[in-house]
Scaffold this active site. Sequence first.
Site, PDB file in Angstrom:
ATOM      1  N   LEU A  18       0.863  -1.193   0.000  1.00  0.00           N
ATOM      2  CA  LEU A  18       0.000   0.000   0.000  1.00  0.00           C
ATOM      3  C   LEU A  18       0.889   1.229   0.000  1.00  0.00           C
ATOM      4  O   LEU A  18       1.909   1.249   0.683  1.00  0.00           O
ATOM      5  CB  LEU A  18      -0.881  -0.035   1.250  1.00  0.00           C
ATOM      6  N   ASN A  19       0.516   2.259  -0.794  1.00  0.00           N
ATOM      7  CA  ASN A  19       1.101   3.574  -0.522  1.00  0.00           C
ATOM      8  C   ASN A  19       0.006   4.625  -0.395  1.00  0.00           C
ATOM      9  O   ASN A  19      -0.882   4.418   0.452  1.00  0.00           O
ATOM     10  CB  ASN A  19       2.301   3.927  -1.422  1.00  0.00           C
ATOM     11  N   ASP A  20       0.033   5.705  -1.117  1.00  0.00           N
ATOM     12  CA  ASP A  20      -0.785   6.889  -0.798  1.00  0.00           C
ATOM     13  C   ASP A  20      -2.287   6.610  -0.598  1.00  0.00           C
ATOM     14  O   ASP A  20      -2.879   5.862  -1.369  1.00  0.00           O
ATOM     15  CB  ASP A  20      -0.721   7.901  -1.943  1.00  0.00           C
ATOM     16  N   GLN A  36      -3.283   3.590  -3.057  1.00  0.00           N
ATOM     17  CA  GLN A  36      -2.352   3.070  -4.054  1.00  0.00           C
ATOM     18  C   GLN A  36      -1.999   1.649  -3.646  1.00  0.00           C
ATOM     19  O   GLN A  36      -1.543   1.410  -2.520  1.00  0.00           O
ATOM     20  CB  GLN A  36      -1.088   3.938  -4.095  1.00  0.00           C
ATOM     21  N   TYR A  81      -2.004   6.014 -10.941  1.00  0.00           N
ATOM     22  CA  TYR A  81      -1.341   6.746  -9.868  1.00  0.00           C
ATOM     23  C   TYR A  81      -2.354   7.540  -9.032  1.00  0.00           C
ATOM     24  O   TYR A  81      -3.554   7.478  -9.246  1.00  0.00           O
ATOM     25  CB  TYR A  81      -0.261   7.664 -10.473  1.00  0.00           C
ATOM     26  N   SER A  82      -1.831   8.343  -8.114  1.00  0.00           N
ATOM     27  CA  SER A  82      -2.676   8.958  -7.093  1.00  0.00           C
ATOM     28  C   SER A  82      -3.673   9.976  -7.634  1.00  0.00           C
ATOM     29  O   SER A  82      -3.460  10.584  -8.683  1.00  0.00           O
ATOM     30  CB  SER A  82      -1.804   9.629  -6.031  1.00  0.00           C
ATOM     31  N   ARG A 149       1.717  15.155 -11.789  1.00  0.00           N
ATOM     32  CA  ARG A 149       0.746  14.142 -11.329  1.00  0.00           C
ATOM     33  C   ARG A 149       0.002  14.539 -10.061  1.00  0.00           C
ATOM     34  O   ARG A 149       0.229  15.577  -9.485  1.00  0.00           O
ATOM     35  CB  ARG A 149       1.459  12.810 -11.105  1.00  0.00           C
ATOM     36  N   ASP A 150      -0.852  13.625  -9.643  1.00  0.00           N
ATOM     37  CA  ASP A 150      -1.579  13.672  -8.362  1.00  0.00           C
ATOM     38  C   ASP A 150      -2.594  14.813  -8.293  1.00  0.00           C
ATOM     39  O   ASP A 150      -2.515  15.703  -7.425  1.00  0.00           O
ATOM     40  CB  ASP A 150      -0.590  13.768  -7.177  1.00  0.00           C
ATOM     41  N   GLU A 202       5.163  16.291  -4.825  1.00  0.00           N
ATOM     42  CA  GLU A 202       4.133  15.278  -5.061  1.00  0.00           C
ATOM     43  C   GLU A 202       2.902  15.587  -4.219  1.00  0.00           C
ATOM     44  O   GLU A 202       2.973  16.298  -3.209  1.00  0.00           O
ATOM     45  CB  GLU A 202       4.666  13.882  -4.696  1.00  0.00           C
TER      46      GLU A 202
HETATM   47  C1  FRU Z   1       3.710   9.403  -3.832  1.00  0.00           C
HETATM   48  C2  FRU Z   1       3.644   8.902  -5.275  1.00  0.00           C
HETATM   49  C3  FRU Z   1       2.749   9.797  -6.116  1.00  0.00           C
HETATM   50  C4  FRU Z   1       2.307   8.862  -7.206  1.00  0.00           C
HETATM   51  C5  FRU Z   1       2.166   7.566  -6.471  1.00  0.00           C
HETATM   52  C6  FRU Z   1       2.496   6.337  -7.275  1.00  0.00           C
HETATM   53  O1  FRU Z   1       4.054   8.399  -2.946  1.00  0.00           O
HETATM   54  O2  FRU Z   1       4.924   8.810  -5.825  1.00  0.00           O
HETATM   55  O3  FRU Z   1       3.367  10.965  -6.599  1.00  0.00           O
HETATM   56  O4  FRU Z   1       1.101   9.257  -7.811  1.00  0.00           O
HETATM   57  O5  FRU Z   1       3.019   7.626  -5.341  1.00  0.00           O
HETATM   58  O6  FRU Z   1       2.216   5.177  -6.536  1.00  0.00           O
END
Ligand code: FRU
Length: 441
Positions: A18-20, A36, A81-82, A149-150, A202
């Site tokens: 898991l990330n964001d 994510q 992505y996010s 992004r994001d 980001e």
């Molecule tokens: C931040 C990031 C975002 C990107 C996502 C990809 O942790 O790098 O900038 O959208 O994770 O998983």
Amino acid sequence: MANDWRQQIHLEPRAGWLNDPNGLCFFNGKYHIYFQFSPDSSSGAGRKCWGHFESSDDMQSFDYTGIVFEPDIPEDRSGVYSGCAVIHEGKMHIFYTGNVKLPGDYDYITAGREANQIHVVSEDGIHMGAKWVILRNPDYPAKMSCHVRDPKVWIEDGKWKMVLGARTLDDEGCILFYEADDPDEWHYVKTLTRKDYGYMWECPDLFDVGGKWFLGLSPQGVPHEEYKHQNVYSAGYFRYEDGTLEGDFEEFDYGFDFYAPQTFIDKNGNRLIIGWMGIGDIPYSNPTTQLGWQHCLTIPRRLSVAADGGLIQTPVVNYDGESAPLGDNTPEFPYALEASQIKDGLEIGIGGARIAFKDGVASLSFTDDSGSGRTIRKAKIGSCDDVTVIADRSSLEIFWNGGRTVMSSRFYPDTTAPAIVYAGCELSVRKLKKTEVRGFE
Ligand code: FRU
């Protein structure tokens, strides 16, 4: 199994990485928490998708409903992505970045990468409409690299507004602003940056708390200092007044594990923030990786504005009973420890973790290998009136001075009830209700 380190009140995947946090919102009586998700590997390799939890309106029991987006169109083939969610006229509007890495010999910074911003409409947060590309590389200012992004979108005075995080060709982190009358037709408004504040920004988030505006961001490449920017990448905010960034950057969190947070409005109109309790490219580790999963989200924290104009974060948790003096019992996770009557030289030990306050400096360190490579994190907080520690099976979130300064960290004690020792304070403990998560087979 003794050491599975499964979290009791924090959202984490059953398997994978898991990330964001993504798309946080309250919609049709439910909270939606997307994230994510790399389902194929606990080290983050493979497909980058969005996973989805939804909960009743008390955030006490959640359903994991599975993957809602995976890379399945040419414009997001290297990763979904996010992004964020906006509720408008009874529908959920999701905006995210489709990452594309073209095959070839590229640096993927100045060439070889497409950053496609994509809009999707959903009636229920689970079933998604068509993916519609709204911005592509040629739509960004010429001085941008391929890192854009994001999207974070909101509606203000009837207009749709968007911020995007970006890296210029001169390796400067910045924010791009776009506006729209129709969420499929965006036009560029302006770029904002702050000199010498890293090469990439980001996960931007432009939000207001009680009428004061802030720009949250996760900058990469800010030089490390003894009391600031101690992690490989940072997460924090500037104040945003009259269209410009004001004051100093302040970190949301001074612990080892906090990045890419996102804010949203809860059912009562309060603004909450949830972060990823992790960071990319860290020099320490998480031993759950060998067990098949890695990382979790932080608990939600309610934001308010302090007298000095900075942000206060108040933990949003479900308590199980009243607080009581710690006494001789060693509690089982999850619990909140509440310290008061604090003296200089305060020290609270939970297993091998040491939470201390001395000479105006708050710190978190480890005396054994439960930190899995984590050393010490410090913050200058001046005086200390109180500390609350939210302790789960493998994390600590420490709220100094009512949440004016926060430190979040993973830690991996070898028992579900490590010994607590303390000096220089009165200590109470309050049990927390475990979060129920259904839907994992
Ligand atoms: C931040 C990031 C975002 C990107 C996502 C990809 O942790 O790098 O900038 O959208 O994770 O998983």
